[in-house]
Motif scaffolding. Structure first.
Motif, PDB file in Angstrom:
ATOM      1  N   TRP A 170      12.870  27.159 -20.249  1.00 15.55           N
ATOM      2  CA  TRP A 170      11.827  26.925 -21.301  1.00 15.55           C
ATOM      3  C   TRP A 170      10.524  27.614 -21.242  1.00 15.55           C
ATOM      4  O   TRP A 170      10.127  27.846 -19.952  1.00 15.55           O
ATOM      5  N   HIS A 171      10.000  28.020 -22.290  1.00 21.33           N
ATOM      6  CA  HIS A 171       8.825  28.728 -22.435  1.00 21.33           C
ATOM      7  C   HIS A 171       7.638  27.995 -22.387  1.00 21.33           C
ATOM      8  O   HIS A 171       7.541  27.203 -23.493  1.00 21.33           O
ATOM      9  N   LEU A 172       6.557  28.109 -21.870  1.00 20.19           N
ATOM     10  CA  LEU A 172       5.354  27.489 -21.928  1.00 20.19           C
ATOM     11  C   LEU A 172       4.583  27.799 -23.045  1.00 20.19           C
ATOM     12  O   LEU A 172       4.119  29.378 -22.829  1.00 20.19           O
ATOM     13  N   GLU A 173       4.257  27.148 -24.158  1.00 20.40           N
ATOM     14  CA  GLU A 173       3.465  27.541 -25.242  1.00 20.40           C
ATOM     15  C   GLU A 173       1.842  27.140 -24.804  1.00 20.40           C
ATOM     16  O   GLU A 173       1.020  28.010 -25.306  1.00 20.40           O
ATOM     17  N   TYR A 174       1.712  26.060 -24.500  1.00 28.21           N
ATOM     18  CA  TYR A 174       0.429  25.632 -24.087  1.00 28.21           C
ATOM     19  C   TYR A 174       0.515  24.387 -23.327  1.00 28.21           C
ATOM     20  O   TYR A 174       1.602  23.472 -23.303  1.00 28.21           O
ATOM     21  N   LYS A 175      -0.359  24.095 -22.282  1.00 31.19           N
ATOM     22  CA  LYS A 175      -0.326  22.989 -21.473  1.00 31.19           C
ATOM     23  C   LYS A 175      -1.917  22.064 -21.758  1.00 31.19           C
ATOM     24  O   LYS A 175      -2.641  22.779 -22.301  1.00 31.19           O
ATOM     25  N   GLY A 176      -1.653  20.712 -21.367  1.00 34.77           N
ATOM     26  CA  GLY A 176      -2.973  20.071 -21.688  1.00 34.77           C
ATOM     27  C   GLY A 176      -2.602  18.728 -20.998  1.00 34.77           C
ATOM     28  O   GLY A 176      -2.203  18.357 -20.023  1.00 34.77           O
ATOM     29  N   TYR A 177      -3.470  17.704 -21.620  1.00 38.24           N
ATOM     30  CA  TYR A 177      -3.439  16.144 -21.460  1.00 38.24           C
ATOM     31  C   TYR A 177      -2.868  15.416 -22.270  1.00 38.24           C
ATOM     32  O   TYR A 177      -3.088  15.878 -23.746  1.00 38.24           O
ATOM     33  N   LEU A 178      -2.132  14.349 -22.025  1.00 38.58           N
ATOM     34  CA  LEU A 178      -1.627  13.412 -22.910  1.00 38.58           C
ATOM     35  C   LEU A 178      -2.559  12.489 -23.631  1.00 38.58           C
ATOM     36  O   LEU A 178      -3.575  11.987 -22.841  1.00 38.58           O
ATOM     37  N   PHE A 179      -2.835  12.329 -24.756  1.00 36.23           N
ATOM     38  CA  PHE A 179      -3.918  11.411 -25.328  1.00 36.23           C
ATOM     39  C   PHE A 179      -3.054  10.473 -26.394  1.00 36.23           C
ATOM     40  O   PHE A 179      -1.849  10.765 -26.720  1.00 36.23           O
ATOM     41  N   GLY A 180      -3.757   9.452 -26.653  1.00 35.59           N
ATOM     42  CA  GLY A 180      -3.147   8.540 -27.622  1.00 35.59           C
ATOM     43  C   GLY A 180      -4.182   7.437 -27.862  1.00 35.59           C
ATOM     44  O   GLY A 180      -5.351   7.439 -27.416  1.00 35.59           O
ATOM     45  N   GLY A 181      -3.791   6.337 -28.737  1.00 30.07           N
ATOM     46  CA  GLY A 181      -4.968   5.394 -29.153  1.00 30.07           C
ATOM     47  C   GLY A 181      -5.209   4.482 -27.719  1.00 30.07           C
ATOM     48  O   GLY A 181      -4.285   4.339 -26.947  1.00 30.07           O
ATOM     49  N   GLY A 182      -6.193   3.735 -27.857  1.00 30.65           N
ATOM     50  CA  GLY A 182      -6.621   2.911 -26.736  1.00 30.65           C
ATOM     51  C   GLY A 182      -6.070   1.519 -26.806  1.00 30.65           C
ATOM     52  O   GLY A 182      -5.671   1.034 -27.852  1.00 30.65           O
ATOM     53  N   THR A 183      -5.706   1.037 -25.572  1.00 27.99           N
ATOM     54  CA  THR A 183      -4.845  -0.352 -25.510  1.00 27.99           C
ATOM     55  C   THR A 183      -6.010  -1.277 -26.046  1.00 27.99           C
ATOM     56  O   THR A 183      -5.415  -2.347 -26.239  1.00 27.99           O
ATOM     57  N   GLY A 184      -7.123  -1.156 -26.065  1.00 30.23           N
ATOM     58  CA  GLY A 184      -7.995  -2.193 -26.360  1.00 30.23           C
ATOM     59  C   GLY A 184      -8.248  -2.216 -27.973  1.00 30.23           C
ATOM     60  O   GLY A 184      -8.666  -3.195 -28.425  1.00 30.23           O
ATOM     61  N   GLY A 185      -7.763  -1.129 -28.801  1.00 32.08           N
ATOM     62  CA  GLY A 185      -7.799  -1.206 -30.150  1.00 32.08           C
ATOM     63  C   GLY A 185      -6.719  -2.055 -30.882  1.00 32.08           C
ATOM     64  O   GLY A 185      -5.279  -2.259 -30.059  1.00 32.08           O
ATOM     65  N   THR A 186      -6.716  -2.556 -32.006  1.00 28.43           N
ATOM     66  CA  THR A 186      -5.526  -3.166 -32.547  1.00 28.43           C
ATOM     67  C   THR A 186      -4.731  -2.132 -33.484  1.00 28.43           C
ATOM     68  O   THR A 186      -3.851  -2.680 -33.963  1.00 28.43           O
ATOM     69  N   GLY A 187      -5.062  -0.826 -33.831  1.00 30.75           N
ATOM     70  CA  GLY A 187      -4.373  -0.086 -34.624  1.00 30.75           C
ATOM     71  C   GLY A 187      -3.188   0.556 -33.911  1.00 30.75           C
ATOM     72  O   GLY A 187      -3.203   0.773 -32.600  1.00 30.75           O
ATOM     73  N   PRO A 188      -2.240   1.154 -34.792  1.00 29.80           N
ATOM     74  CA  PRO A 188      -0.827   1.949 -34.144  1.00 29.80           C
ATOM     75  C   PRO A 188      -1.355   3.299 -33.962  1.00 29.80           C
ATOM     76  O   PRO A 188      -2.342   3.846 -34.217  1.00 29.80           O
ATOM     77  N   SER A 189      -0.656   3.705 -32.813  1.00 29.15           N
ATOM     78  CA  SER A 189      -0.776   5.102 -32.583  1.00 29.15           C
ATOM     79  C   SER A 189       0.278   5.588 -31.936  1.00 29.15           C
ATOM     80  O   SER A 189       1.485   4.988 -31.807  1.00 29.15           O
ATOM     81  N   ASP A 190       0.373   7.163 -31.467  1.00 34.91           N
ATOM     82  CA  ASP A 190       1.588   7.729 -30.807  1.00 34.91           C
ATOM     83  C   ASP A 190       0.660   8.666 -30.054  1.00 34.91           C
ATOM     84  O   ASP A 190      -0.487   8.665 -29.722  1.00 34.91           O
ATOM     85  N   TYR A 191       1.731   9.375 -29.282  1.00 34.23           N
ATOM     86  CA  TYR A 191       1.049  10.343 -28.172  1.00 34.23           C
ATOM     87  C   TYR A 191       1.077  11.601 -28.578  1.00 34.23           C
ATOM     88  O   TYR A 191       2.028  12.283 -29.451  1.00 34.23           O
TER      89      TYR A 191
END
Length: 241
Positions: A170-191
């Motif tokens: 596989w070819h690397l397009e970009y690398k970074g850090y995984l982000f998502g919603g905070g566990t303290g919030g009540t709203g839905p989120s994804d990664y």
């Protein structure tokens, strides 16, 4: 021809206005925001053909893999820009609603509409890297840009969590850090995989608390440690093949 001339006049007026407001040649977020909003409005009213999006190649591929690069406004080399825009999603305190983070285009197109209250809303995303030791702390409270890219030759794209390298083949397009919603919030989120060299929307550093993105830490338990480390920020990689 008239539209092109009209667009050119608006751009010149905008540049002249910024030059007048900022005569000391200092990098000013409000000026950058003004120019960004001006370009977006021109695309909205005059169309992308008048102010085209940037592409890496004059030959647009119709079969290449597509992916979103979160936190940036340019695509990696070997990819064309489909569109640039703003990351957005449900409010972090919402008790329901969609859980997907979207890359909203700079120039929306509306049809029938009403000013009556809706039961579902979408908000712009903010970086919540408040820890002073966070890898992307400089972006705390900034608004999150995004760009949708299409590969010239690759036909598949995957986001690999917890790695900043792709698997063999596989070819690397970009690398970074995984982000998502905070566990303290009540709203839905994804990664989402935010680029390690992430940028901010011009002039968007304000604590408006809409759709919030936090760095994801690994937590030991059912997740084996080692090889994972409790409390360490997880990386990610966008890979194509």
């Amino acid at each position: 021809m008239k539209l092109t001339l009209y667009a050119a006049i608006i751009v010149l007026v905008g540049v002249a206005t910024v030059a007048t407001l900022n005569q000391n040649n200092v990098d000013c977020p409000s000026d950058r925001r003004f120019l960004h909003d001006l370009k977006s409005l021109l695309r909205l009213h005059l169309g992308e053909k008048i102010i085209p999006l940037e592409t890496d190649s004059p030959y647009w591929s119709s079969s290449g893999a597509t992916f979103t690069r979160w936190g940036r406004t340019t695509c990696p080399k070997g990819n064309d820009v489909v569109y640039k825009g703003y990351a957005g999603g449900s409010h972090y305190q919402a008790k329901g609603g969609p859980g997907t983070t979207l890359c909203l285009p700079e120039a929306p197109i509306y049809e029938k509409h009403t000013s009556e209250v809706s039961e579902s809303y979408i908000y712009g995303s903010e970086y919540q890297t408040d820890s002073k030791t966070s890898p992307l702390h400089r972006l705390y409270q900034d608004d999150v840009p995004c760009v949708v890219c299409q590969s010239h030759h690759k036909t598949s794209a995957i986001m690999v969590p917890a790695r900043n390298e792709c698997f063999p083949g596989w070819h690397l397009e970009y690398k970074g850090y995984l982000f998502g919603g905070g566990t303290g919030g009540t709203g839905p989120s994804d990664y989402v995989c935010v680029d390690s060299e992430a940028e901010a929307m011009p002039g968007g550093k304000a604590n408006t608390n809409g759709h919030l993105l936090y760095m994801i830490d690994g937590k030991c338990g059912a997740l084996p440690c080692p090889p994972y480390v409790d409390g360490w920020e997880l990386t990610c990689a966008l890979c194509t093949k």
